[in-house]
Design a protein around this motif. Sequence first.
Motif, PDB file in Angstrom:
ATOM      1  N   HIS A   9       0.838  -1.196   0.000  1.00 35.48           N
ATOM      2  CA  HIS A   9       0.000   0.000   0.000  1.00 35.48           C
ATOM      3  C   HIS A   9       0.880   1.255   0.000  1.00 35.48           C
ATOM      4  O   HIS A   9       0.528   2.275   0.585  1.00 35.48           O
ATOM      5  CB  HIS A   9      -0.941  -0.012   1.204  1.00 35.48           C
TER       6      HIS A   9
ATOM      7  N   GLN B  22      -0.140   5.024  -0.769  1.00 32.59           N
ATOM      8  CA  GLN B  22      -0.690   5.860   0.288  1.00 32.59           C
ATOM      9  C   GLN B  22       0.405   6.536   1.115  1.00 32.59           C
ATOM     10  O   GLN B  22       0.132   7.456   1.879  1.00 32.59           O
ATOM     11  CB  GLN B  22      -1.596   5.036   1.196  1.00 32.59           C
TER      12      GLN B  22
ATOM     13  N   GLU C 274       3.516  10.235  -0.765  1.00 31.00           N
ATOM     14  CA  GLU C 274       3.586  11.687  -0.590  1.00 31.00           C
ATOM     15  C   GLU C 274       4.521  12.040   0.571  1.00 31.00           C
ATOM     16  O   GLU C 274       5.306  12.978   0.484  1.00 31.00           O
ATOM     17  CB  GLU C 274       2.190  12.262  -0.335  1.00 31.00           C
TER      18      GLU C 274
ATOM     19  N   ARG D   8      -1.864   2.097  -8.700  1.00 29.08           N
ATOM     20  CA  ARG D   8      -2.787   2.313  -7.594  1.00 29.08           C
ATOM     21  C   ARG D   8      -2.275   1.841  -6.241  1.00 29.08           C
ATOM     22  O   ARG D   8      -2.773   2.300  -5.220  1.00 29.08           O
ATOM     23  CB  ARG D   8      -4.089   1.601  -7.913  1.00 29.08           C
TER      24      ARG D   8
ATOM     25  N   LEU E  22      -1.022   1.929   8.677  1.00 26.92           N
ATOM     26  CA  LEU E  22      -2.057   1.834   7.652  1.00 26.92           C
ATOM     27  C   LEU E  22      -2.812   0.517   7.770  1.00 26.92           C
ATOM     28  O   LEU E  22      -4.038   0.481   7.673  1.00 26.92           O
ATOM     29  CB  LEU E  22      -1.445   1.917   6.255  1.00 26.92           C
TER      30      LEU E  22
END
Length: 113
Positions: free
Chosen positions: A65, A68, A71, A81, A109
Amino acid sequence: MVASFFDSLPPGQVATATALHQAVLGSASGIDQAVRWGSLMFLVRGNQMVTLVLHKGQAHLQYFHGAQLSERFPQLEGAGRGMRILKFRYSQPVDTELVMRITASAVALQVSA
């Protein structure tokens, strides 16, 4: 099974793989590990979180993941994705602090999901 993973590595990959392994496990509690598809996988609550994949010239930590996290951590490479990759050349030292910060964020997360 994890010990046999390390036993099977070429000598030039052992130091980097060991440093990455220790950094991932040291980043948070509740991380399980398994060898799947020839790579070392780290899981949280039974879900895939990150995989240590060893290539001829470099090692990759593949965060499932990672998109996510990209950034906050621009060192993560990739598009799409989901997955992002953190790369390490065998000839260079491992930034264990970076690995621990990214992995702790990945664990958070998984736990909050």
